[in-house]
Design an enzyme around this catalytic site. Structure first.
Site, mmCIF file in Angstrom:
data_model
loop_
_atom_site.group_PDB
_atom_site.id
_atom_site.type_symbol
_atom_site.label_atom_id
_atom_site.label_comp_id
_atom_site.label_asym_id
_atom_site.label_seq_id
_atom_site.Cartn_x
_atom_site.Cartn_y
_atom_site.Cartn_z
ATOM 1 C CE LYS A 1 -4.430 1.005 0.232
ATOM 2 N NZ LYS A 1 -5.591 0.180 -0.183
ATOM 3 C CG ASP B 1 -7.381 3.198 -0.836
ATOM 4 O OD1 ASP B 1 -7.894 2.077 -0.767
ATOM 5 O OD2 ASP B 1 -7.433 3.993 0.122
HETATM 6 P P1 NDP Z 1 -12.963 7.718 -2.960
HETATM 7 O O1 NDP Z 1 -11.870 8.706 -2.795
HETATM 8 O O2 NDP Z 1 -13.546 7.481 -4.303
HETATM 9 O O3 NDP Z 1 -14.160 8.054 -1.965
HETATM 10 C C1 NDP Z 1 -13.964 8.155 -0.604
HETATM 11 C C2 NDP Z 1 -15.261 8.556 0.054
HETATM 12 O O4 NDP Z 1 -15.123 8.417 1.466
HETATM 13 C C3 NDP Z 1 -15.622 9.999 -0.198
HETATM 14 O O5 NDP Z 1 -16.997 10.141 -0.175
HETATM 15 C C4 NDP Z 1 -14.972 10.687 0.991
HETATM 16 O O6 NDP Z 1 -15.529 11.942 1.334
HETATM 17 C C5 NDP Z 1 -15.240 9.691 2.088
HETATM 18 N N1 NDP Z 1 -14.214 9.831 3.126
HETATM 19 C C6 NDP Z 1 -12.885 9.707 2.955
HETATM 20 N N2 NDP Z 1 -12.235 9.940 4.110
HETATM 21 C C7 NDP Z 1 -13.179 10.214 5.000
HETATM 22 C C8 NDP Z 1 -13.150 10.526 6.374
HETATM 23 N N3 NDP Z 1 -11.986 10.618 7.042
HETATM 24 N N4 NDP Z 1 -14.335 10.708 7.007
HETATM 25 C C9 NDP Z 1 -15.516 10.612 6.316
HETATM 26 N N5 NDP Z 1 -15.603 10.320 5.013
HETATM 27 C C10 NDP Z 1 -14.464 10.125 4.371
HETATM 28 O O7 NDP Z 1 -12.375 6.352 -2.344
HETATM 29 P P2 NDP Z 1 -12.904 4.865 -2.543
HETATM 30 O O8 NDP Z 1 -14.373 4.854 -2.736
HETATM 31 O O9 NDP Z 1 -12.031 4.220 -3.528
HETATM 32 O O10 NDP Z 1 -12.534 4.221 -1.122
HETATM 33 C C11 NDP Z 1 -13.469 4.129 -0.050
HETATM 34 C C12 NDP Z 1 -13.030 3.035 0.910
HETATM 35 O O11 NDP Z 1 -12.982 1.790 0.208
HETATM 36 C C13 NDP Z 1 -11.643 3.207 1.528
HETATM 37 O O12 NDP Z 1 -11.650 2.656 2.824
HETATM 38 C C14 NDP Z 1 -10.756 2.340 0.627
HETATM 39 O O13 NDP Z 1 -9.582 1.926 1.299
HETATM 40 C C15 NDP Z 1 -11.703 1.177 0.382
HETATM 41 N N6 NDP Z 1 -11.412 0.342 -0.778
HETATM 42 C C16 NDP Z 1 -11.304 0.876 -2.028
HETATM 43 C C17 NDP Z 1 -11.056 0.065 -3.109
HETATM 44 C C18 NDP Z 1 -11.014 0.582 -4.501
HETATM 45 O O14 NDP Z 1 -10.909 -0.231 -5.402
HETATM 46 N N7 NDP Z 1 -11.126 1.868 -4.733
HETATM 47 C C19 NDP Z 1 -10.850 -1.382 -2.938
HETATM 48 C C20 NDP Z 1 -11.062 -1.858 -1.594
HETATM 49 C C21 NDP Z 1 -11.321 -0.997 -0.562
HETATM 50 P P3 NDP Z 1 -14.725 13.298 0.989
HETATM 51 O O15 NDP Z 1 -14.917 13.499 -0.469
HETATM 52 O O16 NDP Z 1 -15.336 14.352 1.839
HETATM 53 O O17 NDP Z 1 -13.284 13.043 1.363
HETATM 54 O O1 2IT Z 2 -7.857 -1.685 -0.692
HETATM 55 C C1 2IT Z 2 -7.810 -2.188 -1.834
HETATM 56 O O2 2IT Z 2 -7.948 -3.400 -2.023
HETATM 57 C C2 2IT Z 2 -7.612 -1.276 -2.971
HETATM 58 N N1 2IT Z 2 -7.568 -0.064 -2.791
HETATM 59 C C3 2IT Z 2 -7.458 -1.848 -4.360
HETATM 60 C C4 2IT Z 2 -6.076 -2.357 -4.579
HETATM 61 C C5 2IT Z 2 -5.744 -2.767 -5.984
HETATM 62 O O3 2IT Z 2 -4.575 -3.094 -6.191
HETATM 63 O O4 2IT Z 2 -6.618 -2.773 -6.846
#
Ligand code: NDP
Ligand code: 2IT
Length: 449
Positions: free
Chosen positions: A122, A162
């Site tokens: 990561k 992420d």
């Molecule tokens: P994005 O940046 O697309 O979206 C993040 C969302 O979460 C936004 O709405 C953001 O709001 C909100 N957010 C972020 N930080 C905070 C905080 N401290 N408090 C409240 N809200 C918050 O990210 P993703 O959708 O990709 O990721 C969301 C979650 O999913 C994370 O935990 C990530 O690690 C996990 N994840 C993502 C994967 C992926 O493929 N993208 C895979 C597996 C897990 P704001 O705009 O106000 O910051």
């Molecule tokens: O938390 C996760 O699994 C991710 N943000 C996706 C990682 C990846 O390599 O697609």
């Protein structure tokens, strides 16, 4: 086992999130250690909690006014026992070593569960893309890659997105990597479709979390049809969680961002979801603006220091935390239980605090931990790597059916491991145990390295 947690605490006393992630796994795998003394003599746990490599670097960049800024860049290369390091990059002001080490640690087990050959890593930066122009984000990404490129490669370490890193950032990062290495190669996943990306990668985490939820419900002869669902976040994972829930007959009533959340009692239908996607992905606006457009919704600001988050206190059947770590505390979990929530599927990484997890498990909630439920994203990243190596692209249907198969297999693996270690139905133990056994057996095979 508590020795290991204590060692981690002594070594890095301020790394709370990392300690939290390690403690959870250590509790689950205690019976595995008891049954396998060879793990102990090989110092497997001591090795697992120490990253193979931590890279930390300066990222200087210039804003549109000509002012110079300096951020920190990181890559944690946690474990490569079963494949090249694989895992996302997070750009968010809260990013530090503790957060990235927890994410890298969880990634090791998650990637093992996917059935694909990927180690865990990561990275990211404390850079905040919010409010920055495209040019500023580009200059930042280019500077970040000017250091990162020497540590990664298609068979070494393959970053992805992420929080704060989506298709735009991956594009800028890839452009600089290609220029520096003079090589067009699958060094990043989450690429755009016309230059090596995979169909379904943007959808994969959210879709996967819903497929996992459907599998959990199926064990009780139930389905998502007609279920009222709370979704937090409004980014990549939240949006595609909602899309798949709608497709399977669920009713989504909330979305949030770090400022607050909207509750739409009538449900967020396809048209409203399309509005949210435009608002967030194109306009890069705030979720509050939803209420300007749809009067059925109420917006409430959220106070990060309050003792609970009102989003989790609405009447619902299912919860899909899809924003960030520790967004459900003990009180929130109790509120969900009091409101008769049946299922929690974690799209985010470690969104539930340890107290919250205990409450879900004590109350027999169908609780799908992040490292299982959100593994769809990295799984399709793995499929993107495969397509890049083969220099071909699979159809949407092909990738989606593989994603579904992988999520079903993860679900089955978790249940079997939980059963084998006498905690039937405990997906947290099942995920931790199954991921752990696969990785440590590979480590044993490879000797003391
Ligand atoms: P994005 O940046 O697309 O979206 C993040 C969302 O979460 C936004 O709405 C953001 O709001 C909100 N957010 C972020 N930080 C905070 C905080 N401290 N408090 C409240 N809200 C918050 O990210 P993703 O959708 O990709 O990721 C969301 C979650 O999913 C994370 O935990 C990530 O690690 C996990 N994840 C993502 C994967 C992926 O493929 N993208 C895979 C597996 C897990 P704001 O705009 O106000 O910051
Ligand atoms: O938390 C996760 O699994 C991710 N943000 C996706 C990682 C990846 O390599 O697609």
């Amino acid at each position: 086992m508590s020795d290991i947690v204590q060692t981690v605490k002594n070594k890095d006393p301020h790394e709370n999130e990392f300690q939290q992630a390690v403690s959870e796994v250590m509790v689950s795998i205690k019976p595995v250690m008891d049954r396998n003394p060879e793990y102990r003599s090989a110092k497997i746990l001591e090795r697992l909690v120490e990253p193979e490599r931590v890279i930390m670097f300066r990222v200087p960049w210039m804003d549109d006014q000509g002012e110079v800024h300096v951020n920190r860049g990181f890559r944690i290369e946690m474990n490569s026992a079963i494949g090249p390091y694989k895992g996302g990059l997070r750009f968010h002001p809260s990013v530090n070593l503790s957060i990235l080490k927890f994410l890298a640690f969880e990634q090791v087990f998650k990637n093992a569960l996917t059935t694909l050959p990927m180690g865990g890593g990561k990275g990211g930066s404390d850079f905040d893309p919010k409010g920055k122009s495209d040019n500023e984000v580009m200059r930042f990404c280019q500077s970040f890659m000017c250091e990162l490129f020497r540590h990664i490669g298609p068979n070494t370490d393959v970053p992805a997105g992420d929080i704060g890193v989506g298709a735009r950032e991956i594009g800028y990062l890839f452009g600089m990597y290609k220029r520096l290495c003079n090589e067009f190669t699958g060094v990043l996943t989450g690429k755009s479709l016309n230059w090596g990306g995979s169909l379904i990668r943007p959808e994969a985490t959210g879709y996967g979390s819903v497929y996992f939820a459907a599998e959990m419900l199926a064990t009780q002869n139930d389905s998502l049809e007609g279920k009222v669902c709370l979704v937090s976040g409004s980014g990549n994972v939240a949006q595609f969680t909602a899309e798949k829930l709608l497709e399977l007959g669920g009713k989504v009533v909330t979305f949030s961002d770090s400022s607050g959340y909207i509750y739409d009692e009538e449900g967020i239908d396809k048209e409203k979801l399309a509005y949210v996607m435009r608002l967030k992905n194109v306009k890069r606006g705030r979720i509050k603006e939803y209420t300007d457009k749809f009067s059925s919704a109420v917006y409430s600001p959220v106070d990060a220091n309050a003792d609970s988050n009102p989003l989790w206190n609405h009447k619902a059947d299912c919860a899909f935390p899809s924003a960030t770590q520790n967004e459900i505390n003990g009180k929130d979990a109790q509120n969900l239980v009091n409101n008769k929530v049946k299922l929690v599927s974690e799209g985010a990484n470690m969104p539930t605090s340890p107290e919250g997890i205990d409450i879900f498990i004590e109350n027999d909630i169908l609780y799908g931990p992040g490292k299982a439920a959100n593994a769809g994203g990295v799984s399709v990243s793995g499929l993107e790597m495969t397509q890049n190596s083969m220099r071909l692209s699979w159809t949407r249907e092909e990738v989606d059916s593989r994603l579904k198969m992988i999520m079903n297999s993860i679900h089955k693996t978790c249940l079997e491991a939980a059963e084998q270690y006498d905690t039937p139905g405990n997906y947290m133990n099942g995920a931790n145990i199954a991921g752990f056994v696969k990785v440590v057996d590979a480590m044993l095979d490879q000797g003391v390295v």
